[in-house]
Design a protein around this motif. Structure first.
Motif, PDB file in Angstrom:
ATOM      1  N   ALA A  50       0.955  -1.230  -0.182  1.00 36.40           N
ATOM      2  CA  ALA A  50       0.134   0.141  -0.067  1.00 36.40           C
ATOM      3  C   ALA A  50       0.979   1.140   0.161  1.00 36.40           C
ATOM      4  O   ALA A  50       0.706   2.290  -0.833  1.00 36.40           O
ATOM      5  CB  ALA A  50      -0.864  -0.177   1.104  1.00 36.40           C
ATOM      6  N   HIS A  51       2.135   1.280   0.664  1.00 29.35           N
ATOM      7  CA  HIS A  51       2.937   2.122   1.101  1.00 29.35           C
ATOM      8  C   HIS A  51       4.327   1.722   0.586  1.00 29.35           C
ATOM      9  O   HIS A  51       4.598   0.391   1.202  1.00 29.35           O
ATOM     10  CB  HIS A  51       2.701   3.240   2.277  1.00 29.35           C
ATOM     11  N   PRO A  52       5.144   2.564   0.211  1.00 30.88           N
ATOM     12  CA  PRO A  52       6.535   2.209  -0.017  1.00 30.88           C
ATOM     13  C   PRO A  52       7.194   1.787   1.262  1.00 30.88           C
ATOM     14  O   PRO A  52       7.066   2.522   2.227  1.00 30.88           O
ATOM     15  CB  PRO A  52       7.511   3.347  -0.487  1.00 30.88           C
ATOM     16  N   ASP A  53       7.668   0.601   1.645  1.00 32.37           N
ATOM     17  CA  ASP A  53       8.004  -0.133   2.606  1.00 32.37           C
ATOM     18  C   ASP A  53       7.225  -1.342   3.228  1.00 32.37           C
ATOM     19  O   ASP A  53       7.806  -2.213   3.845  1.00 32.37           O
ATOM     20  CB  ASP A  53       8.348   0.940   3.913  1.00 32.37           C
ATOM     21  N   ASP A  54       5.966  -1.547   2.794  1.00 28.48           N
ATOM     22  CA  ASP A  54       5.047  -2.564   3.414  1.00 28.48           C
ATOM     23  C   ASP A  54       5.600  -3.811   2.705  1.00 28.48           C
ATOM     24  O   ASP A  54       5.865  -4.900   3.626  1.00 28.48           O
ATOM     25  CB  ASP A  54       3.871  -2.477   2.665  1.00 28.48           C
ATOM     26  N   GLU A  55       6.060  -3.816   1.456  1.00 26.36           N
ATOM     27  CA  GLU A  55       6.638  -5.047   0.986  1.00 26.36           C
ATOM     28  C   GLU A  55       8.002  -5.558   1.550  1.00 26.36           C
ATOM     29  O   GLU A  55       8.189  -6.842   1.810  1.00 26.36           O
ATOM     30  CB  GLU A  55       7.062  -4.689  -0.555  1.00 26.36           C
ATOM     31  N   ASP A 161      -5.871   1.345   4.155  1.00 24.06           N
ATOM     32  CA  ASP A 161      -5.236   1.043   2.875  1.00 24.06           C
ATOM     33  C   ASP A 161      -4.699  -0.094   2.533  1.00 24.06           C
ATOM     34  O   ASP A 161      -4.780  -0.819   1.477  1.00 24.06           O
ATOM     35  CB  ASP A 161      -3.821   2.105   2.857  1.00 24.06           C
ATOM     36  N   HIS A 162      -4.026  -0.803   3.665  1.00 20.10           N
ATOM     37  CA  HIS A 162      -3.615  -2.020   3.555  1.00 20.10           C
ATOM     38  C   HIS A 162      -4.749  -3.141   3.250  1.00 20.10           C
ATOM     39  O   HIS A 162      -4.632  -4.099   2.338  1.00 20.10           O
ATOM     40  CB  HIS A 162      -2.954  -2.596   4.810  1.00 20.10           C
ATOM     41  N   GLU A 163      -5.632  -2.836   3.922  1.00 21.08           N
ATOM     42  CA  GLU A 163      -6.950  -3.690   3.612  1.00 21.08           C
ATOM     43  C   GLU A 163      -7.737  -3.647   2.323  1.00 21.08           C
ATOM     44  O   GLU A 163      -7.939  -4.430   1.617  1.00 21.08           O
ATOM     45  CB  GLU A 163      -8.080  -3.341   4.738  1.00 21.08           C
TER      46      GLU A 163
END
Ligand SMILES: [Zn+2]
Length: 255
Positions: A50-55, A161-163
């Protein structure tokens, strides 16, 4: 209706991030014995964040293991994370987005992954663009080999956002025949071992190596903008204990 379908936004909002959430040792002491995630079944990997760093924080060590085994691995970021600090002006927000794109590129390189793709959806409002995101993900996954893994934040992760990204990824995977692999990020913060809101029966754990963990640690360090608040006295998005927990608990995926 399962917890994953209704979401866990209430659970997440009840645990403000600066308070630290569930201590790392609670997860470590639980010593959860989960079945292993079989990486040999992955022909290609698309990790959606969802945001840069989640991955990186949720699936980085698994991704680097796959990349190291010669599997093509690609990051797709739904947003550029411009809303991380709501107090910023429009110009500062634009600069933050550029910074975070750059951080993501550097992290992908550290993990041995292809250059990331950014879809540029508005941070904090992904749910309003869920259909558009689903369509874009279908386009991306349609070009991938059969059985490509589509890793995305868990639909019940708590952050809106994640969901939303998780739901869009699930819909896109269903339509394209990709294999949905949901990784938690904020679950480790608001949940606890054995929590009934979590689909533990679908949980798999990656057998991580020390080298993969070290690579994840180096990649996570690329996201400097998330560890330092831009304003004096402000709170960083990722306090040290949140990062420590994500680097310690291992990587779990719901399959
Ligand atoms: Zn996130």
């Amino acid at each position: 209706m399962t917890a994953a379908q209704v979401g866990n936004g209430t659970r997440f909002s009840a645990r403000p991030v600066p308070d630290g959430g569930t201590p790392t040792r609670v997860w470590v002491d639980a010593n959860m014995q989960l079945p292993e995630l079989d990486l040999a079944r992955c022909p290609e990997l698309v990790v959606i964040g969802a945001h840069p760093d989640d991955e990186t924080l949720g699936f980085g060590a698994t991704a680097t293991l796959l990349a190291g085994a010669g599997v093509r691995t690609q990051i797709v970021s739904a947003t550029d994370g411009g809303a991380a600090y709501p107090e910023l002006s429009v110009l500062q927000r634009y600069q933050l987005e550029r910074t975070r794109q750059d951080e993501l590129r550097r992290a992908a390189k550290v993990l041995g992954m292809y250059a990331p793709v950014s879809l540029g959806l508005p941070d904090g409002r992904v749910a309003e663009h869920e259909q558009r995101l689903t369509d874009l993900l279908i386009e991306i996954l349609d070009e991938k080999p059969m059985g490509t893994w589509c890793a995305a934040p868990w639909r019940g992760d708590g952050h809106p956002d994640h969901e939303a990204v998780g739901r869009a990824a699930a819909a896109a995977a269903e339509q394209t025949g990709a294999v949905l692999v949901e990784y938690p990020v904020w679950m480790w913060h608001w949940s606890f071992p054995g929590d009934e809101a979590v689909p533990w029966q679908r949980a798999r754990m990656t057998r991580l190596t020390a080298a993969a963990l070290e690579t994840k640690r180096r990649a996570a360090r690329c996201f400097e903008s998330q560890y330092t608040a831009p304003t004096l006295g402000g709170e960083p998005v990722l306090p040290p204990e949140v990062l420590h927990r994500l680097l310690t608990v291992g990587e779990v995926a719901f399959c």
